[in-house]
Design an enzyme around this catalytic site. Structure first.
Site, PDB file in Angstrom:
ATOM      1  N   PRO A 146      17.920  -7.284  -6.059  1.00  0.00           N
ATOM      2  CA  PRO A 146      17.776  -5.748  -6.485  1.00  0.00           C
ATOM      3  C   PRO A 146      18.881  -4.564  -5.752  1.00  0.00           C
ATOM      4  CG  PRO A 146      15.814  -6.454  -4.552  1.00  0.00           C
ATOM      5  CD  PRO A 146      16.768  -7.599  -4.836  1.00  0.00           C
ATOM      6  N   MET A 147      19.170  -3.664  -6.960  1.00  0.00           N
ATOM      7  CA  MET A 147      20.491  -3.041  -6.685  1.00  0.00           C
ATOM      8  C   MET A 147      20.843  -2.442  -4.811  1.00  0.00           C
ATOM      9  SD  MET A 147      23.326  -2.923  -7.572  1.00  0.00           S
ATOM     10  CE  MET A 147      23.390  -3.010  -9.224  1.00  0.00           C
ATOM     11  N   CYS A 148      19.754  -2.022  -4.637  1.00  0.00           N
ATOM     12  CA  CYS A 148      19.968  -1.774  -3.342  1.00  0.00           C
ATOM     13  C   CYS A 148      20.844  -3.029  -2.126  1.00  0.00           C
ATOM     14  CB  CYS A 148      18.819  -0.920  -3.002  1.00  0.00           C
ATOM     15  SG  CYS A 148      17.316  -2.146  -2.305  1.00  0.00           S
ATOM     16  N   THR A 149      20.362  -3.823  -2.540  1.00  0.00           N
ATOM     17  CA  THR A 149      20.041  -5.436  -1.888  1.00  0.00           C
ATOM     18  C   THR A 149      21.816  -5.620  -1.225  1.00  0.00           C
ATOM     19  OG1 THR A 149      17.743  -6.060  -2.039  1.00  0.00           O
ATOM     20  CG2 THR A 149      19.765  -7.354  -1.288  1.00  0.00           C
ATOM     21  N   SER A 181      23.569  -2.108   0.246  1.00  0.00           N
ATOM     22  CA  SER A 181      23.788  -1.809   1.580  1.00  0.00           C
ATOM     23  C   SER A 181      23.434  -3.435   2.644  1.00  0.00           C
ATOM     24  CB  SER A 181      23.007  -0.204   1.535  1.00  0.00           C
ATOM     25  OG  SER A 181      21.915  -0.879   1.194  1.00  0.00           O
TER      26      SER A 181
END
Ligand SMILES: [Zn+2]
Length: 390
Positions: free
Chosen positions: A194-197, A200
């Site tokens: 996932p892009m958030c992982t 950040s």
């Protein structure tokens, strides 16, 4: 299975004899003499020679300088030329009587009339999707009469791949032995983070590498504006590796290596972990009796009428035995052919997206209804039977 970069080779049967005295002398030495390490039961013979003369080779790649260490038909002067053309030229000029026809194309650009002409197909493909497509193509050529398979319609498939010191090869008789899709669950699942992982909360070395090549590369353009990352360019990978190390240090993550950086960037498909053990144990692949590709049985989809189309889509893409990529779903509703969802064409995707949040009942679907699903993993549209659960 693994990345190979080797072109696919297809045999079109034997041509005319082409002999001269002493032609086989060197090969006979190799095949007919036993050596100090041969097994006591070894009986020398020339049976290993295939006698294949007419070969078509299909490959969509051009030659990169980094291919030269292992793709031995290519020379530095060939860099930039299509692999299929160069491979064909090389064999044709070296082996009189052998006729290789090159096709600088994707395997998917050729149709069933092309594939039907061959006695055997050899694949050295670098993705599971391409393997499934070829598997589906050969299954679509099978002829069943009253449910009985006509053996004359079977084109054997030899599939192989290597990565580093690992590799595997298997022979598939479509319709008779386990096909690619029968044992789909043996492939390690495709991992998408996932892009958030990535942005950040990195926890793995892979997250750091993804961050660098997906976000930092376009932002910093280290090799000039608009220069795309080339997974075979050591300088590019070195840059990704160094920046990934920095990112990993920031989050106390260990395990970033040059090799892993290239693996993540090139999306190298890792070898099946148990492949070596399986081959060593000579374990046979068992056919999956309900295999959606080769069983001839339309697969049942069990859903409640209140399930959403999104649930069906999720099932098609995440089910271990289906693993579709971007399925397009159509059904006949009230006598009309209706596209329920299609991802690959932006305008149709936009138009059909609202269907995803509708229930199957709201879409007018009924129990026992057939759903036709098209996907890049097979050249044929697959039929499913919708079974309503209460
Ligand atoms: Zn199968």
């Amino acid at each position: 299975m693994a990345d190979t970069d080797e072109p696919m080779v297809v045999d079109g049967g034997s041509g005319h004899a082409c002999e001269w005295e002493g032609r086989w002398n060197h090969i006979k030495k190799f095949l007919e003499r036993s050596g100090p390490f041969t097994h006591p039961d070894f009986e020398p013979s020339t049976e290993a020679l295939s006698g294949i003369r007419n070969i078509h080779v299909v490959d969509m790649d051009t030659i990169d300088v980094s291919n030269l260490n292992r793709q031995f038909l290519f020379r530095p002067k060939d860099v930039g030329r299509p692999k299929a053309d160069v491979a064909a030229d090389f064999i044709n000029s070296r082996i009189p009587g052998c006729c290789v026809v090159p096709h600088f194309k994707k395997i998917q650009d050729l149709d069933e009339t092309f594939y039907r002409q061959f006695h055997i197909i050899v694949c050295g493909l670098d993705s599971v999707v391409a393997r499934r497509w070829m598997n589906g193509m050969l299954l679509s050529l099978l002829v069943y009469e009253d449910g009985v398979l006509d053996p004359g319609s079977i084109i054997p498939l030899i599939d192989g791949g290597t990565e580093g010191f690992k590799g595997n090869a298997r022979v598939i008789f479509p319709g008779m032995t386990a096909c690619i899709d029968c044992t789909l669950e043996l492939y390690p699942p495709q991992i998408n983070f996932p892009m958030c992982t990535i942005a950040s909360m990195p926890r793995l070395p892979e997250h750091c590498i993804e961050y660098v090549w997906m976000l930092l590369w376009p932002k910093e353009s280290p090799f000039g504006a608009g220069v795309a990352l080339d997974g075979d360019d050591p300088e590019h990978i070195q840059w990704v590796y160094q920046r990934s190390l920095e990112r990993a240090a920031e989050f106390n993550i260990t395990g970033v290596t040059y090799r892993l950086s290239q693996g993540v960037v090139k999306r190298i498909i890792p070898a099946v972990a148990s492949t070596n053990a399986v081959i060593a144990g000579k374990l046979q692949n068992e056919r999956f009796e309900n295999c959606s590709a080769c069983s001839q049985i339309p697969m049942d989809l069990h859903f409640a009428p209140s399930s959403k189309l999104q649930d069906v889509l999720d099932y098609l893409t995440t089910s271990a035995s289906l693993q579709m990529k971007s399925p397009a779903i159509t059904a006949t509703v009230e006598g009309k052919n209706k596209t329920l969802y299609l991802q690959s064409v932006a305008s149709i995707e936009q138009r059909t997206r609202p269907n995803l949040s509708k229930t199957l009942k709201e879409l007018g679907l009924t129990g026992g209804q057939e759903l036709a699903v098209a996907d890049v993993t097979t050249p044929q549209t697959m039929l499913f039977r919708l079974c309503f659960t209460s």
